[in-house]
Design a protein around this motif. Structure first.
Motif, short mmCIF file in Angstrom:
data_model
loop_
_atom_site.label_atom_id
_atom_site.label_comp_id
_atom_site.label_asym_id
_atom_site.label_seq_id
_atom_site.Cartn_x
_atom_site.Cartn_y
_atom_site.Cartn_z
N ALA A 1 35.38 50.28 41.26
CA ALA A 1 34.84 48.97 40.90
C ALA A 1 35.76 47.85 41.37
CB ALA A 1 34.68 48.88 39.39
N CYS B 1 29.90 46.98 46.10
CA CYS B 1 29.68 46.51 44.73
C CYS B 1 28.52 45.51 44.69
CB CYS B 1 30.95 45.90 44.16
SG CYS B 1 32.28 47.12 43.93
N TYR C 1 26.10 45.86 36.18
CA TYR C 1 27.05 46.35 37.20
C TYR C 1 28.32 46.85 36.54
CZ TYR C 1 31.19 45.60 40.19
OH TYR C 1 32.40 45.72 40.82
N ARG C 2 28.85 46.07 35.61
CA ARG C 2 30.11 46.47 34.95
C ARG C 2 29.91 47.76 34.16
NH1 ARG C 2 31.11 41.41 31.65
NH2 ARG C 2 32.94 42.47 30.82
N ASP C 3 28.77 47.87 33.48
CA ASP C 3 28.47 49.12 32.75
C ASP C 3 28.43 50.31 33.71
OD1 ASP C 3 28.29 47.98 30.30
OD2 ASP C 3 26.08 47.95 30.22
N THR D 1 35.44 40.25 34.67
CA THR D 1 35.06 40.07 33.28
C THR D 1 34.09 38.89 33.23
OG1 THR D 1 36.70 38.41 32.69
CG2 THR D 1 37.43 40.71 32.63
N THR E 1 25.00 45.69 42.43
CA THR E 1 24.52 44.58 41.59
C THR E 1 23.12 44.14 42.03
OG1 THR E 1 26.81 43.85 41.46
CG2 THR E 1 25.15 42.34 40.60
N ASN F 1 37.09 44.77 39.71
CA ASN F 1 37.14 44.41 38.30
C ASN F 1 36.80 42.95 38.05
OD1 ASN F 1 37.83 46.47 36.33
ND2 ASN F 1 39.53 46.89 37.76
N ASP G 1 26.49 42.08 34.17
CA ASP G 1 26.79 42.90 32.98
C ASP G 1 26.49 44.37 33.25
OD1 ASP G 1 27.57 40.74 31.41
OD2 ASP G 1 25.59 40.47 30.46
N ILE H 1 33.43 49.53 33.85
CA ILE H 1 34.47 48.53 33.54
C ILE H 1 34.03 47.61 32.41
CG2 ILE H 1 35.67 48.45 35.74
CD1 ILE H 1 33.90 46.10 36.55
#
Lengths: 350, 350
Positions: free
Chosen positions: B289, B256, B344-346, B293, B260, B291, B342, B350
């Motif tokens: 992923a 991960c 990475y989450r997209d 936030t 990023t 997770n 941000d 997630i």
């Protein structure tokens, strides 16, 4: 690799220059209770707002517990790999501080400023770091050179006389390894009246003798064992005294060890009788004998057979043909050692 | 100094030859609960009556407490400076065993036999030893090369898939540092079905990529920081997961982290968007992923600012212009990092 050693009595200037060149992200100063009180205040100008980490004074604190405490204080102070540690103290502080710095984040740079004679001529240079562990001296440690060592004699006039004598025994050893001139000069010193401020040159000679040996053998594969002169018997006397509940200083034990090993040198390598007597007189007058009788011989021999430097259990000594001409790895029989101890007792008047 | 690394699936023969050449006074084998059961029995012919020291399996035991236990067992076994330690296990065993050996009596020789992919391509070679301390990974340790490293892929077919994935993330990193071809080859691998016995060559390529970088910069003064690719973010994700009480594997965190930092590479150095998406897809499909936030960003940023590789508290990343073309020491602002997280989450859905 020759270590960067600066000999000076202007420690503030030397430290300022060294720190200026190293450009550390932060400076940590390791002191003990004594150097925090008596030495640190004089270096304020060089260290500015460095983080000061204090450990209790005394060899019994050269332990993993103290190391753990110092590592934690370094973390709390936000030390990084670009930080520099200044070890300000005797052998315990430089040994432990060197180990702590060598292992923190896989090693940060450190500077040693020995504040005792023993620290200056022995522990402070040469790359040996370590702590005592599980009852064994220096059992855990690494070989790693300080970035710089600042050697100064300006701290020594206020040392207790026992501490001066303890360090001087290692100087005597270096003198004997170096040359007859150096040996003569040292035994002409009055330990009680000497003005150390004006004696930086004999400290420098002593350190340089050690350095020349260490540089040729940094990892103690061979030649470095020359520095064991006086220590096979010295360690045994030290251990015996500890066992009796009457501990002597390391230097006192080494001084008596030097006499005994000079006897052995005379017996096996024709070390001059005259120098042996000069040495014995100096040690008797300045240190006094460590009292032993022939009933102590079995204990002493047992300690020698178990010495860390012993290989396959034999008694191993560094001996001298004459001052400046040493031979490492002499195997000494129990009989020879007992004879040498007899003569040591005669020479010391016990 | 190029480390002595032997690539072979005949470990018994390789170890016998190496031990024969080293002529140790005694051999100590460090294993964990797993390798004691599953690997040690196969090496009996090479190690004979060596002392076996067993530590519990798991990174949580890569601690000073375990080190203390192993030092004590070495003393009890009568280990000397001429003893040799064989570290048989994954990264925890080789990291901890290397540190223990490097500090015992100021350093004894050691041999690494990594039994996991992660151990083989990462921890086992390159001279980094260490333990976790006070909540920080590898906070205490030294740089010291194993005397020899034996790299074999014969242990890998029986590894749990999570362990395979964890090691493969470092291979992916090496592939990205090496070339686009190597990157492509690796993301074409089916991690579940791969036969590792026949894959010693991709392991060897990966190790050699690492070695070529490490050899040029053994003490991590500069170039070696290339190997930090994926790890600034990876370590932060790993620390966050640990803090949450839901630890992830190192490789999962690195995978991960690679995504990023590939985003950051794209943002600042025009790393090709196509490769970024290939990488993200591979990581999402094989690892999933971790997770997070935006509420986790302050924690993550704090971990990154305190990363061991950080200088003066800045976030420092190795980034890529393209596969095979890396740039070390990129300072990344908090804003840039938040944007990358941000994206990475997209990318990870997630």
């Amino acid at each position: 690799m020759l270590q960067n050693v600066k000999f000076t009595n202007d420690v503030v200037q030397a430290l300022s220059i060294i720190l200026g060149a190293l450009q550390p992200s932060s400076v940590l100063v390791l002191v003990d209770d004594n150097t925090r009180l008596h030495v640190l205040p004089h270096l304020k100008q060089a260290i500015g707002d460095a983080t000061v980490i204090c450990i209790p004074a005394g060899e019994q604190y050269k332990s993993l517990e103290t190391v753990t405490k110092v590592w934690n204080e370094m973390i709390a102070a936000g030390a990084t790999r670009q930080s520099v540690m200044v070890n300000l103290g005797g052998g315990t502080v430089t040994d432990l501080g060197g180990f702590v710095a060598s292992t923190f984040k896989r090693g940060i740079r450190f500077i040693n400023i020995p504040t005792t004679i023993l620290g200056a001529v022995d522990a402070g240079v040469g790359g040996k770091t370590g702590i005592d562990f599980s009852g064994f001296k220096n059992e855990i440690g690494v070989f790693r050179n300080a970035e710089s060592v600042i050697i100064s004699s300006c701290f020594f006039n206020t040392l207790p006389i026992e501490e001066i004598k303890s360090g001087f025994a290692e100087m005597l050893k270096h003198g004997m390894l170096n040359s007859h001139d150096e040996f003569s000069r040292l035994i002409g010193t009055d330990l009680v009246k000497n003005d150390w401020i004006n004696s930086l040159d004999i400290i420098e000679n002593s350190v340089k003798t050690k350095q020349s040996i260490v540089t040729a053998d940094p990892m103690e594969q061979g030649l470095r064992r020359a520095l064991n002169l006086g220590h096979t018997v010295g360690h045994a006397l030290e251990s015996l005294s500890l066992k009796r509940g009457k501990p002597v200083t390391h230097g006192h034990a080494v001084a008596c060890g030097l006499v005994t090993e000079a006897v052995l040198s005379h017996m096996t390598l024709k070390f001059p009788s005259e120098d042996l007597h000069l040495l014995a007189t100096f040690v008797r007058d300045h240190y006094g004998a460590i009292n032993i009788t022939c009933k102590d011989y079995p204990s002493l021999l047992q300690f020698m057979h178990h010495d860390k430097k012993s290989r396959s259990g034999e008694i191993n000594c560094t001996l001298l043909r004459q001052c400046g001409d040493f031979v490492i790895d002499n195997v000494v029989s129990d009989n020879e050692m007992q004879t040498a101890l007899d003569i040591y007792r005669d020479l010391m008047g016990i």
